[in-house]
Motif scaffolding. Structure first.
Motif, mmCIF file in Angstrom:
data_model
loop_
_atom_site.group_PDB
_atom_site.id
_atom_site.type_symbol
_atom_site.label_atom_id
_atom_site.label_comp_id
_atom_site.label_asym_id
_atom_site.label_seq_id
_atom_site.Cartn_x
_atom_site.Cartn_y
_atom_site.Cartn_z
ATOM 1 N N ARG A 1 7.981 0.863 4.824
ATOM 2 C CA ARG A 1 7.639 0.516 6.209
ATOM 3 C C ARG A 1 6.861 -0.788 6.118
ATOM 4 O O ARG A 1 6.434 -1.202 5.033
ATOM 5 C CB ARG A 1 6.779 1.596 6.851
ATOM 6 C CG ARG A 1 7.422 2.979 6.859
ATOM 7 C CD ARG A 1 6.503 3.993 7.523
ATOM 8 N NE ARG A 1 6.871 5.364 7.258
ATOM 9 C CZ ARG A 1 7.812 6.035 7.893
ATOM 10 N NH1 ARG A 1 8.522 5.440 8.816
ATOM 11 N NH2 ARG A 1 8.059 7.291 7.596
ATOM 12 N N THR B 1 0.856 -1.179 0.000
ATOM 13 C CA THR B 1 0.000 0.000 0.000
ATOM 14 C C THR B 1 0.900 1.239 0.000
ATOM 15 O O THR B 1 2.120 1.124 0.121
ATOM 16 C CB THR B 1 -0.934 0.048 1.239
ATOM 17 O OG1 THR B 1 -0.137 0.175 2.423
ATOM 18 C CG2 THR B 1 -1.799 -1.196 1.324
ATOM 19 N N ILE C 1 4.280 -0.840 3.317
ATOM 20 C CA ILE C 1 3.620 0.466 3.281
ATOM 21 C C ILE C 1 4.656 1.445 2.749
ATOM 22 O O ILE C 1 5.666 1.710 3.409
ATOM 23 C CB ILE C 1 3.129 0.885 4.678
ATOM 24 C CG1 ILE C 1 2.219 -0.197 5.252
ATOM 25 C CG2 ILE C 1 2.436 2.250 4.616
ATOM 26 C CD1 ILE C 1 2.156 -0.220 6.753
ATOM 27 N N THR D 1 1.130 5.564 1.336
ATOM 28 C CA THR D 1 0.582 6.696 2.077
ATOM 29 C C THR D 1 0.147 7.769 1.091
ATOM 30 O O THR D 1 0.520 7.745 -0.095
ATOM 31 C CB THR D 1 1.633 7.290 3.036
ATOM 32 O OG1 THR D 1 2.709 7.843 2.253
ATOM 33 C CG2 THR D 1 2.159 6.248 4.019
ATOM 34 N N ASP D 2 -0.608 8.734 1.587
ATOM 35 C CA ASP D 2 -1.017 9.860 0.739
ATOM 36 C C ASP D 2 0.201 10.603 0.189
ATOM 37 O O ASP D 2 0.201 11.030 -0.971
ATOM 38 C CB ASP D 2 -1.913 10.825 1.511
ATOM 39 C CG ASP D 2 -3.294 10.248 1.782
ATOM 40 O OD1 ASP D 2 -3.690 9.274 1.108
ATOM 41 O OD2 ASP D 2 -3.982 10.767 2.691
ATOM 42 N N GLU D 3 1.233 10.765 1.015
ATOM 43 C CA GLU D 3 2.442 11.460 0.555
ATOM 44 C C GLU D 3 3.112 10.710 -0.593
ATOM 45 O O GLU D 3 3.568 11.313 -1.562
ATOM 46 C CB GLU D 3 3.439 11.648 1.712
ATOM 47 C CG GLU D 3 3.055 12.737 2.673
ATOM 48 C CD GLU D 3 2.949 14.103 2.002
ATOM 49 O OE1 GLU D 3 3.888 14.489 1.272
ATOM 50 O OE2 GLU D 3 1.937 14.784 2.205
ATOM 51 N N ASP E 1 6.014 4.976 1.786
ATOM 52 C CA ASP E 1 5.844 6.364 2.203
ATOM 53 C C ASP E 1 6.810 7.222 1.396
ATOM 54 O O ASP E 1 7.692 6.700 0.700
ATOM 55 C CB ASP E 1 6.147 6.467 3.702
ATOM 56 C CG ASP E 1 5.597 7.736 4.339
ATOM 57 O OD1 ASP E 1 4.970 8.561 3.631
ATOM 58 O OD2 ASP E 1 5.796 7.914 5.557
#
Length: 117
Positions: A104, A6, A80, A8-10, A82
């Motif tokens: 992450r 997945t 995740i 993050t928005d960033e 980022d």
């Protein structure tokens, strides 16, 4: 559906910015066995994937590959992705942006592991 990777928005914002400049992208996680590793971001098709690579999933409509050896380290976790301040890998597209992608992870719970099998 359980996702193995997945973002993050960033990270999604940075992917969009890079895609506007470079067109379709792809990721490859070839090294690093723990949190803090950096996947490499390339123009799609510039990095040749082969039998020793696994398509882990997509983030921001961008395929994310991992080497089979690395997959063995990470298969029990969700990656995740980022984006943080700093310099990325020398050949990774985000380098000049003053940002870097950062991996992450979190361990899948029992229900997620069952769903993945």
């Amino acid at each position: 559906m359980v996702e193995r990777v997945t973002a993050t928005d960033e990270a999604l914002k940075l992917i969009d910015t890079l895609a506007e400049i470079h067109g379709p992208l792809m990721f490859h996680q070839s090294g690093g066995c723990c949190d803090g590793s950096s996947p490499m971001c390339y123009p799609r098709g510039e990095f040749r994937v082969g039998e020793s690579d696994v398509l882990l999933g997509e983030i921001g409509e961008t395929p994310f590959y991992i080497s089979k050896d690395q997959y063995e380290y990470w298969k029990h976790t969700q990656l995740i992705i980022d984006a943080v301040d700093g310099r990325g890998g020398m050949f990774s597209l985000e380098g000049p942006a003053g940002k870097r992608f950062l991996t992450r992870s979190r361990v899948f719970n029992e229900d997620e592991r069952k769903a993945l099998n």
